[in-house]
Write a protein that holds these residues in place. Structure first.
Motif, short mmCIF file in Angstrom:
data_model
loop_
_atom_site.label_atom_id
_atom_site.label_comp_id
_atom_site.label_asym_id
_atom_site.label_seq_id
_atom_site.Cartn_x
_atom_site.Cartn_y
_atom_site.Cartn_z
N TYR A 153 0.85 -1.19 0.00
CA TYR A 153 0.00 0.00 0.00
C TYR A 153 0.89 1.24 0.00
CZ TYR A 153 -3.47 3.26 2.04
OH TYR A 153 -4.30 4.33 2.30
N THR A 154 0.88 1.99 -1.10
CA THR A 154 1.91 3.02 -1.33
C THR A 154 1.45 4.46 -1.08
OG1 THR A 154 1.35 2.86 -3.68
CG2 THR A 154 3.29 1.65 -2.92
N GLU A 155 0.32 4.66 -0.42
CA GLU A 155 -0.15 6.02 -0.19
C GLU A 155 0.87 6.85 0.62
OE1 GLU A 155 -4.01 8.52 1.48
OE2 GLU A 155 -3.73 6.44 2.11
N GLU A 156 1.42 6.25 1.67
CA GLU A 156 2.35 7.00 2.51
C GLU A 156 3.60 7.40 1.72
OE1 GLU A 156 3.68 8.89 5.99
OE2 GLU A 156 1.70 8.13 5.39
N TYR A 157 4.08 6.48 0.90
CA TYR A 157 5.23 6.82 0.04
C TYR A 157 4.90 8.01 -0.85
CZ TYR A 157 8.02 6.76 -4.22
OH TYR A 157 8.79 7.13 -5.30
N ALA A 158 3.74 7.99 -1.49
CA ALA A 158 3.37 9.07 -2.41
C ALA A 158 3.28 10.41 -1.69
CB ALA A 158 2.04 8.72 -3.09
N LYS A 159 2.70 10.42 -0.50
CA LYS A 159 2.56 11.66 0.27
C LYS A 159 3.93 12.23 0.64
CE LYS A 159 -1.94 10.93 2.51
NZ LYS A 159 -2.62 10.70 3.81
N ARG A 160 4.78 11.38 1.15
CA ARG A 160 6.09 11.85 1.62
C ARG A 160 7.01 12.21 0.44
NH1 ARG A 160 8.07 7.49 5.90
NH2 ARG A 160 9.97 8.78 5.70
N TYR A 161 6.92 11.48 -0.63
CA TYR A 161 7.73 11.79 -1.81
C TYR A 161 7.36 13.18 -2.35
CZ TYR A 161 10.00 11.27 -6.36
OH TYR A 161 10.79 11.44 -7.47
N ALA A 162 6.05 13.49 -2.35
CA ALA A 162 5.59 14.79 -2.83
C ALA A 162 6.12 15.94 -1.98
CB ALA A 162 4.06 14.82 -2.85
N MET A 163 6.48 15.64 -0.74
CA MET A 163 7.04 16.66 0.16
C MET A 163 8.56 16.66 0.12
SD MET A 163 4.49 16.47 3.49
CE MET A 163 4.76 14.73 3.79
N GLY A 164 9.14 15.87 -0.78
CA GLY A 164 10.58 15.85 -0.95
C GLY A 164 11.32 14.81 -0.13
N ASP A 165 10.56 13.93 0.54
CA ASP A 165 11.18 12.93 1.40
C ASP A 165 11.39 11.63 0.62
OD1 ASP A 165 12.05 11.25 3.35
OD2 ASP A 165 10.20 11.28 4.54
N LYS A 166 12.53 11.49 -0.01
CA LYS A 166 12.80 10.28 -0.78
C LYS A 166 13.12 9.07 0.11
CE LYS A 166 14.24 12.36 -5.14
NZ LYS A 166 15.28 12.38 -6.20
N ASN A 167 13.41 9.32 1.38
CA ASN A 167 13.66 8.22 2.29
C ASN A 167 12.39 7.39 2.56
OD1 ASN A 167 16.38 8.88 2.63
ND2 ASN A 167 15.94 10.28 4.31
N ALA A 168 11.26 7.93 2.15
CA ALA A 168 10.00 7.21 2.36
C ALA A 168 9.98 5.86 1.67
CB ALA A 168 8.83 8.07 1.85
N VAL A 169 10.81 5.70 0.66
CA VAL A 169 10.81 4.45 -0.09
C VAL A 169 11.52 3.32 0.64
CG1 VAL A 169 12.97 4.68 -1.40
CG2 VAL A 169 10.97 3.61 -2.48
N GLU A 170 12.31 3.66 1.66
CA GLU A 170 13.18 2.65 2.27
C GLU A 170 12.41 1.50 2.91
OE1 GLU A 170 15.77 4.72 4.92
OE2 GLU A 170 16.87 5.75 3.28
N ILE A 171 11.32 1.79 3.60
CA ILE A 171 10.56 0.73 4.24
C ILE A 171 9.94 -0.21 3.20
CG2 ILE A 171 8.47 2.16 4.42
CD1 ILE A 171 9.64 -0.67 6.80
N TYR A 172 9.58 0.35 2.05
CA TYR A 172 9.02 -0.47 0.98
C TYR A 172 10.09 -1.41 0.41
CZ TYR A 172 5.01 2.60 1.22
OH TYR A 172 3.90 3.28 1.67
N ALA A 173 11.30 -0.90 0.28
CA ALA A 173 12.41 -1.74 -0.19
C ALA A 173 12.68 -2.86 0.82
CB ALA A 173 13.65 -0.89 -0.41
N ASP A 174 12.65 -2.53 2.11
CA ASP A 174 12.86 -3.54 3.14
C ASP A 174 11.76 -4.62 3.07
OD1 ASP A 174 15.06 -2.18 4.08
OD2 ASP A 174 13.98 -1.20 5.73
#
Length: 238
Positions: A153-174
């Motif tokens: 479920y990628t909603e949180e990634y999309a929200k944080r990425y839009a704010m410039g937080d590329k680290n949001a992807v790390e948990i998804y990679a894990d």
């Protein structure tokens, strides 16, 4: 290459708003396939406010790519999936009145229920995926349900990425790495867009499929459907 499955719920919503059969859902789905997408996703809900149950049966007769049916496995949904026999079913814990999916499964609390439903689908040779939050504990326990894949479920990634937080992807990679270790395939979906899909694809290992609807259809209003699909395919191939 990560496969692109286009969710066509929004096309059904547009059709239903006016009545009649414009835009024609079946032709739209066939055009999406012609433009290169590798699958079609639908998410019927009990009130049939967008995709109708009959749409699902009708689509099965014309699609030539993978058909993915998402939804909460209530009895009516289970019966529909078994009758349709899609290539994939994605189980989503939607509340009846949910506007859109807003949470993944608790794979610990609902393990026995999921296992029962998944066993029935797999008995009918339907690949099963379960919608989960980017939570390593839930991913680890997804394996015990018997699912073939998870959909992150990628909603949180999309929200944080839009704010410039590329680290949001790390948990998804894990989560993707843990899933792979346990023999689970990895899909992803919800609020993925042309803006954020490239980075997600680059950083999440072993991503098999993304399901994209709202953003893709919105982008197609500006860019055109064929151009939009081809842009997604380029990102997913790189």
């Amino acid at each position: 290459m990560t496969q692109l499955s286009v969710n066509i719920n929004k096309i059904a919503t547009l059709r239903n708003a006016r009545g009649g059969d414009v835009p024609n859902l079946l032709q739209f789905a066939k055009d999406i396939e012609i433009f290169g997408a590798q699958g079609i996703t639908v998410h019927p809900r009990p009130d049939e406010r967008h995709i109708r149950y009959q749409d699902v049966l009708d689509l099965k007769t014309v699609l030539t790519t993978e058909f993915n049916i998402e939804g909460n496995p209530i009895n009516k949904f289970i019966d529909l999936v078994l009758k349709t026999q899609p290539e994939q079913v994605t189980l989503v814990p939607d509340a009846i009145d949910a506007i859109t999916s807003n949470a993944g499964w608790d794979t610990i609390t609902h393990k026995d229920f999921l296992k029962e439903v998944i066993t029935e689908f797999k008995r009918n040779k339907i690949r099963t995926s379960i919608f989960v939050d980017p939570n390593t504990k839930m991913v680890k326990n997804a394996h015990a349900t018997g699912a073939d894949r998870i959909e992150l479920y990628t909603e949180e990634y999309a929200k944080r990425y839009a704010m410039g937080d590329k680290n949001a992807v790390e948990i998804y990679a894990d989560c993707a790495r843990i899933a792979a270790e346990m023999g689970l395939g990895v899909n992803a979906g919800h609020d993925l867009s042309l803006e954020n899909i490239g980075y997600f694809k680059e950083k999440v290992p072993g991503l098999l499929e993304v399901s994209i609807g709202h953003a893709l259809i919105t982008e197609a209003l500006y860019l055109g459907l064929e151009t939009t699909i081809k842009k997604y395919l380029k990102f997913l191939k790189e």
